[in-house]
Design an enzyme around this catalytic site. Sequence first.
Site, mmCIF file in Angstrom:
data_model
loop_
_atom_site.group_PDB
_atom_site.id
_atom_site.type_symbol
_atom_site.label_atom_id
_atom_site.label_comp_id
_atom_site.label_asym_id
_atom_site.label_seq_id
_atom_site.Cartn_x
_atom_site.Cartn_y
_atom_site.Cartn_z
ATOM 1 N N GLY A 282 3.055 -1.955 -0.272
ATOM 2 C CA GLY A 282 4.467 -1.813 0.091
ATOM 3 C C GLY A 282 4.619 -1.372 1.528
ATOM 4 O O GLY A 282 3.644 -1.080 2.221
ATOM 5 N N GLN A 283 5.872 -1.330 1.956
ATOM 6 C CA GLN A 283 6.163 -0.931 3.328
ATOM 7 C C GLN A 283 7.500 -0.215 3.370
ATOM 8 O O GLN A 283 8.412 -0.527 2.617
ATOM 9 C CB GLN A 283 6.206 -2.168 4.242
ATOM 10 C CG GLN A 283 6.432 -1.834 5.708
ATOM 11 C CD GLN A 283 6.294 -3.069 6.586
ATOM 12 O OE1 GLN A 283 5.871 -4.118 6.134
ATOM 13 N NE2 GLN A 283 6.662 -2.935 7.849
ATOM 14 N N GLY A 284 7.604 0.766 4.264
ATOM 15 C CA GLY A 284 8.858 1.498 4.453
ATOM 16 C C GLY A 284 8.982 1.934 5.887
ATOM 17 O O GLY A 284 8.202 1.523 6.749
ATOM 18 N N GLY B 33 5.807 3.449 7.472
ATOM 19 C CA GLY B 33 4.616 2.632 7.681
ATOM 20 C C GLY B 33 4.304 1.804 6.450
ATOM 21 O O GLY B 33 5.207 1.488 5.667
ATOM 22 N N SER B 34 3.046 1.464 6.261
ATOM 23 C CA SER B 34 2.643 0.615 5.134
ATOM 24 C C SER B 34 1.695 1.351 4.201
ATOM 25 O O SER B 34 0.997 2.283 4.606
ATOM 26 C CB SER B 34 1.963 -0.655 5.647
ATOM 27 O OG SER B 34 2.858 -1.425 6.426
ATOM 28 N N VAL B 35 1.656 0.918 2.934
ATOM 29 C CA VAL B 35 0.749 1.481 1.929
ATOM 30 C C VAL B 35 -0.210 0.384 1.486
ATOM 31 O O VAL B 35 0.218 -0.738 1.179
ATOM 32 C CB VAL B 35 1.522 2.030 0.703
ATOM 33 C CG1 VAL B 35 0.554 2.608 -0.326
ATOM 34 C CG2 VAL B 35 2.528 3.079 1.129
ATOM 35 N N LYS C 136 -1.551 5.507 2.706
ATOM 36 C CA LYS C 136 -0.315 5.357 3.474
ATOM 37 C C LYS C 136 -0.637 5.524 4.961
ATOM 38 O O LYS C 136 -1.081 6.583 5.408
ATOM 39 C CB LYS C 136 0.703 6.413 3.022
ATOM 40 C CG LYS C 136 2.030 6.334 3.757
ATOM 41 C CD LYS C 136 3.017 7.343 3.197
ATOM 42 C CE LYS C 136 3.398 7.010 1.781
ATOM 43 N NZ LYS C 136 4.448 7.910 1.267
ATOM 44 N N ASP D 38 14.002 13.054 -0.339
ATOM 45 C CA ASP D 38 14.134 11.602 -0.539
ATOM 46 C C ASP D 38 13.772 11.225 -1.973
ATOM 47 O O ASP D 38 13.017 10.288 -2.219
ATOM 48 C CB ASP D 38 13.254 10.840 0.457
ATOM 49 C CG ASP D 38 13.722 9.384 0.659
ATOM 50 O OD1 ASP D 38 14.873 9.067 0.264
ATOM 51 O OD2 ASP D 38 12.949 8.582 1.202
#
Length: 329
Positions: A27-29, A32-34, A49, A143
């Site tokens: 995934g990405q947010g 950054g990316s996982v 991460k 969050d």
Amino acid sequence: MQQLGGPSRYAYTDIIAITGHFRDRLGQGGYGSVYKGILFPGNIHVAIKMLINSKCNGEEFISEVSTIGRIHHVNVVRLIGFCSEETRRALVYEYMPNGSLDRYIFSSEKSFSWDMLNMIALGIARGINYLHQGCDMQILHFDIKPHNILLDRNFVPKVADFGLAKLYPRDNSFVPLSAMRGTVGYIAPEMVSRSFGVISSKSDVYSFGMLLLEMAGGRRNADPNVTNSSQNYYPSWVYDRLIEQQVGEISVINMHELEKKLCIIGLWCIQMKSHDRPTMSEVIEMLQSDINVLEMPSRPFFCDGQEQVSALDSYYLSSQLDDIEEDDE
């Protein structure tokens, strides 16, 4: 730190090897990316991460990692290791094979029973309460949302995404405005305006309440695609239905007892003034209690009639879907 049982430190070359040159992205947010990885020996699956735009320096990062690395709770994702090499920052977490909660509560094909949902809600509440009360430092997540609740192979929920969490002394109820972060639709009102109270652990309670309502409703709280416009904002709609049932009016919905219970607790958690919300330990007591002992809360501010929709309402409702595309990548 490692001698004290803290997370292991990895070189960037180790991270490349563990992820197979970043082959499998989970995934990405905004952080950054996982990536999925495998630790040898033992073939232990991990999620790595890779942080971008990390604002803290190396010493601050390692200090926060050492605090978060000492967290051991069944409902909190465990930090196994980290990398801090020049500008490169990475966090190595235990891998959760069943992904995030949003994959299940927003999909009719992957729905849970009410007993299972209640159990998951209780697990999440225990995890957040541990962050607030069970550590040397109070950890405020800021969050909490379905995307940041991960499920292990037995569907035990674990609170995740501490890349941006904030650490505070437990006796310090005041948190600076600079701490503001989160996802629109789950952000507590005081994170937007101090007129609603100070930013504190009660800000996480608000986010948990919004999450709880989405678990109960099986949909996003603000959904412009709902055909009936009166149901666009779920917290308002379900509050009115519960009041109708309370005064004995005939309701068009037949709510399961556990569904009703999750909704009532969720509505308590999203009270506009932070001092009107329960603590997470009180939320746990409510989740463990019988529905008959739960009273209906006051009408949340966002549940007022359409003619009284405020600027803050509009902010929430019009921006609700801002982060969804990012989350679903």
